[in-house]
Design a protein around this motif. Structure first.
Motif: not given
Length: 406
Positions: A20, A64-65, A68, A357
């Motif tokens: 992140w 999808a995880y 992200s 996204l």
């Protein structure tokens, strides 16, 4: 012009907190080289379903995880456990400004990839370590996970319904807030360290801990405890210090009302046809409403149940009373404000054709955060990075592949 277009990041992290942080840096223009295990990659590549669909609607292998938290990066596969892989990473470090990692404390020292080893090669290196509990202290050697730290760091003690109501008890947040906030704090720390480097020529080690972050992000709740010495309670969707500041059931759903002052409270009950509640001495001020919440809230709940959600929202918005719906995700991405702000994007993707996204919320007028490169396939940029950054030719790259180094 990109704010971090002059910065290159070697991202050795995986799962969420580190990726992140690296995604934030990529959105701001940094060249982020994501190092992954050959044949497996980031753990989150296997965290599905759901997976991104291809043009025909069939699922790809892109979870999808993983999608992200990894847009804007270049994926390079390197066997970090091999001496040749370690040597290759040390070569890459010489061409990078930042190293980001989330291995267990001491793990990378075995490979000569810890801060002390790499600082000897590149003294101005900014090196950020993300762990569950930090580089020192009695828990330093423990593995840390978001769910665990939400509990240990106090968040779950104030999240969930009141113990005396049905369903009462501690509850984790619906998203991995501790991981995400650690990634955000790490981003800020890296930018500060880069500014310091640019002014002094000096690099440094950043020690980020999930537990430290969780304790810090208790914010006013933590401050209130330190000031009073009293354990805070769980309040569910209500507020410890403001009434009404909670959810109410309507005829067709639920409504959030956030009356932050006495004037907003008066307008709320007047809009609901109950002006006497504004003049009742028990409810005249917020401290009195907090004191008498058990008497007031059932009366407000009865009032709100008389109208539909959108009728309430129209009435209260006209009166300037903060309110809103509890949206499902389809409603979130269909919301006119969310759409106007461009928070959903679609990027070209080699396997899916396009992937949907969520856009970065950082909106800078001169150097906007950009999201123009989809999360990479495993090892998608290995040859490209070895050629462009390290100047290796085809034969050298082929030799590394033959030895399973990349």
């Amino acid at each position: 012009m990109k704010a971090l277009g002059h910065i290159r990041v070697l991202d050795l992290s995986r799962v969420l907190a580190g990726p992140w942080c690296a995604q934030n840096l990529a959105d701001l223009g940094a060249d982020v080289i994501k190092i992954e295990r050959p044949g497996a990659g980031d753990d989150t590549r296997a965290w599905g379903p759901p997976y991104a669909p291809d043009a025909a609607g069939a699922p790809t292998t892109e979870a999808a995880y993983y999608l992200s938290a990894n847009r804007g990066k270049r994926s390079v596969t390197v066997d970090i456990a091999s001496p040749a892989g370690q040597a290759l990473l040390r070569e890459l470090v010489l061409h990078c400004d930042v190293v980001l990692e989330n291995f267990k404390v001491g793990h990378l020292a075995r490979y000569g990839l810890d801060y002390a080893s790499l600082r000897a090669l590149k003294p101005d290196l900014v090196y950020c370590s993300i762990t569950g509990f930090g580089q020192d202290g009695p828990y330093a050697g423990r593995a840390g996970y978001d769910f665990l730290v939400q509990g240990m760091g106090g968040l779950m003690s104030v999240t969930g319904e009141r113990d005396d109501l049905p369903g009462g008890g501690p509850q984790k947040a619906g998203v991995a807030l501790t991981d995400l906030m650690t990634g955000m704090y790490a981003t800020v720390a890296i930018l500060a360290a880069l500014t310091h480097r640019d002014r002094t020529g000096e690099g440094q080690h950043i020690d980020m801990s999930l537990l430290d972050t969780q304790v810090a992000m208790l914010a006013n709740v933590g401050s209130s405890y330190l000031a009073s010495g009293k354990r805070p309670r769980r309040w569910g969707n209500a507020h410890a210090s403001i009434v009404p500041y909670q959810t109410f059931a309507c005829l067709d759903g639920h409504l959030i009302v956030a009356a932050g002052n006495d004037g907003q409270y008066r307008k709320f009950v007047e809009a609901g046809g109950r002006p006497e509640l504004a003049h009742d001495a028990r409810f005249a001020t917020n401290p009195l409403r907090v004191q008498n919440r058990d008497a007031l809230v059932p009366l407000l709940a009865e009032m709100v149940l008389e109208k539909r959600r959108d009728e309430w929202i129209a009435l209260l918005e006209e009166q300037g009373v903060p309110c809103g719906p509890i949206n499902e995700l389809d409603e979130v991405f269909a919301n006119e404000q969310v759409r106007a702000r461009g928070m959903e994007i679609a990027l070209p993707h080699p396997a899916a054709g396009k992937v949907k996204l969520v856009r970065s919320p950082m909106k800078l007028s001169a150097t906007p955060a950009t999201s123009d490169m989809a999360p990479p396939l495993l090892g998608q940029h290995t040859d490209e990075v070895l050629r462009e950054v390290l100047g290796k030719n085809g034969e050298e790259i082929a030799a590394l592949r033959a030895r399973n180094v990349v």
